[in-house]
Motif scaffolding. Structure first.
Motif, PDB file in Angstrom:
ATOM      1  N   VAL A  79     -33.968  53.660  21.006  1.00  0.00           N
ATOM      2  CA  VAL A  79     -34.635  54.475  19.994  1.00  0.00           C
ATOM      3  C   VAL A  79     -34.551  53.849  18.606  1.00  0.00           C
ATOM      4  O   VAL A  79     -35.353  54.164  17.720  1.00  0.00           O
ATOM      5  CB  VAL A  79     -34.026  55.900  19.992  1.00  0.00           C
ATOM      6  N   GLU A  82     -38.805  50.928  16.854  1.00  0.00           N
ATOM      7  CA  GLU A  82     -40.120  51.537  17.013  1.00  0.00           C
ATOM      8  C   GLU A  82     -41.027  50.585  17.787  1.00  0.00           C
ATOM      9  O   GLU A  82     -41.165  49.412  17.423  1.00  0.00           O
ATOM     10  CB  GLU A  82     -40.734  51.837  15.655  1.00  0.00           C
ATOM     11  N   ARG A 122     -35.736  50.290  13.089  1.00  0.00           N
ATOM     12  CA  ARG A 122     -35.885  51.457  12.225  1.00  0.00           C
ATOM     13  C   ARG A 122     -34.844  51.473  11.104  1.00  0.00           C
ATOM     14  O   ARG A 122     -33.730  50.966  11.262  1.00  0.00           O
ATOM     15  CB  ARG A 122     -35.758  52.743  13.047  1.00  0.00           C
ATOM     16  N   ASP A 125     -33.080  56.238   7.385  1.00  0.00           N
ATOM     17  CA  ASP A 125     -33.705  57.520   7.065  1.00  0.00           C
ATOM     18  C   ASP A 125     -34.949  57.808   7.906  1.00  0.00           C
ATOM     19  O   ASP A 125     -35.691  58.743   7.621  1.00  0.00           O
ATOM     20  CB  ASP A 125     -34.068  57.587   5.575  1.00  0.00           C
ATOM     21  N   ASP A 126     -35.200  57.021   8.951  1.00  0.00           N
ATOM     22  CA  ASP A 126     -36.362  57.253   9.798  1.00  0.00           C
ATOM     23  C   ASP A 126     -36.150  58.539  10.592  1.00  0.00           C
ATOM     24  O   ASP A 126     -35.200  58.652  11.359  1.00  0.00           O
ATOM     25  CB  ASP A 126     -36.555  56.067  10.753  1.00  0.00           C
ATOM     26  N   PRO A 127     -37.039  59.549  10.432  1.00  0.00           N
ATOM     27  CA  PRO A 127     -36.842  60.822  11.153  1.00  0.00           C
ATOM     28  C   PRO A 127     -36.889  60.667  12.671  1.00  0.00           C
ATOM     29  O   PRO A 127     -36.357  61.511  13.396  1.00  0.00           O
ATOM     30  CB  PRO A 127     -37.999  61.687  10.646  1.00  0.00           C
ATOM     31  N   ALA A 128     -37.522  59.603  13.156  1.00  0.00           N
ATOM     32  CA  ALA A 128     -37.611  59.403  14.610  1.00  0.00           C
ATOM     33  C   ALA A 128     -36.241  59.148  15.232  1.00  0.00           C
ATOM     34  O   ALA A 128     -36.063  59.322  16.443  1.00  0.00           O
ATOM     35  CB  ALA A 128     -38.549  58.245  14.921  1.00  0.00           C
ATOM     36  N   LEU A 129     -35.259  58.736  14.421  1.00  0.00           N
ATOM     37  CA  LEU A 129     -33.926  58.468  14.962  1.00  0.00           C
ATOM     38  C   LEU A 129     -33.234  59.756  15.378  1.00  0.00           C
ATOM     39  O   LEU A 129     -32.403  59.754  16.289  1.00  0.00           O
ATOM     40  CB  LEU A 129     -33.078  57.733  13.916  1.00  0.00           C
ATOM     41  N   ASN A 130     -33.557  60.849  14.703  1.00  0.00           N
ATOM     42  CA  ASN A 130     -33.013  62.164  15.088  1.00  0.00           C
ATOM     43  C   ASN A 130     -31.493  62.127  15.220  1.00  0.00           C
ATOM     44  O   ASN A 130     -30.916  62.649  16.181  1.00  0.00           O
ATOM     45  CB  ASN A 130     -33.651  62.644  16.391  1.00  0.00           C
ATOM     46  N   GLY A 131     -30.857  61.486  14.245  1.00  0.00           N
ATOM     47  CA  GLY A 131     -29.399  61.417  14.245  1.00  0.00           C
ATOM     48  C   GLY A 131     -28.809  60.329  15.110  1.00  0.00           C
ATOM     49  O   GLY A 131     -27.592  60.214  15.210  1.00  0.00           O
ATOM     50  N   ALA A 132     -29.649  59.521  15.758  1.00  0.00           N
ATOM     51  CA  ALA A 132     -29.129  58.485  16.660  1.00  0.00           C
ATOM     52  C   ALA A 132     -28.513  57.317  15.902  1.00  0.00           C
ATOM     53  O   ALA A 132     -27.751  56.546  16.465  1.00  0.00           O
ATOM     54  CB  ALA A 132     -30.246  57.983  17.571  1.00  0.00           C
TER      55      ALA A 132
END
Length: 211
Positions: A79, A82, A122, A125-132
């Motif tokens: 994840v 990208e 990524r 601060d990339d929202p796609a990471l979702n805390g990962a």
């Protein structure tokens, strides 16, 4: 007038040649399995920082004398990267989120297929990471990416490629940026562990020799 019996005799001759050898039944050539698939996966850089473009390459070869039937390749990208695009030398590579896949009816004998996946490392601060966590957080300094290939008449084979976080150094302070400062600490602990294991092994060998 007396008529006698008229009899005729027919003789038949049978010629017997060499006995025919039994014909060995050959199975469907499309389902033979005399050699496994071969797969390799590589990455264009062993080190990565946030914002880097990273290219992954998967090559699958069919060394068998028979085609691989209902051939598929699957790749699940971490994840922290990208997926920008995926291309294949045969067929159409499909992208669905972090997953890349390819399906072919047949991969012919002696043929190979190459899949190229373009990704972007990524940022934190990339929202796609979702805390990962990004590619350079303490929890994710090493990224291992697996790809697998199989077919109806072949066992699954897999290969992996690995990238490491490369800390960025600030030009004025010489300190690693953000979470990158964890890398020297992790590497230092790893080195200490290796030295400790080497010391213990040396002591065990020494005691055995003295015994």
């Amino acid at each position: 007038i007396s008529v006698g019996d008229a009899r005729s005799t027919a003789a038949a001759t049978v010629t017997i040649g060499e006995p025919e050898e039994p014909v060995e039944e050959v199975g469907d050539p499309l389902i033979q399995t005399d050699a496994p698939l071969e797969i390799t996966k590589t990455v264009d850089t062993p080190f990565v920082v946030e914002g880097n473009l990273v290219t992954w390459t998967i090559v699958v070869n069919n060394p068998s004398d028979f085609p691989a039937v209902d051939f598929t390749v699957t790749d699940s990208i971490p994840v922290q990267f990208e997926v920008l695009s995926a291309e294949s030398s045969q067929g159409l590579a499909l992208v669905g989120g972090q997953n890349v896949s390819l399906s072919l009816n047949l991969l012919e004998s002696g043929e190979s297929v190459t899949i190229t996946v373009q990704t972007l490392a990524r940022a934190t601060d990339d929202p796609a990471l979702n805390g990962a966590g990004s590619v350079c957080t303490a929890a994710s300094l090493i990224h291992i990416n697996n790809a697998c290939a199989d077919a109806d008449n072949r066992d699954e084979v897999c290969a992996q490629a690995t990238v490491l976080c490369q800390p960025q150094v600030l030009p004025e302070t010489g300190e690693a940026q953000g979470n990158d400062r964890w890398l020297p600490l992790v590497l230092g602990w790893s080195l200490l562990m290796l030295l400790g294991l080497a010391y213990v092994a040396r002591q065990i060998i020494r005691r055995r020799r003295l015994a």
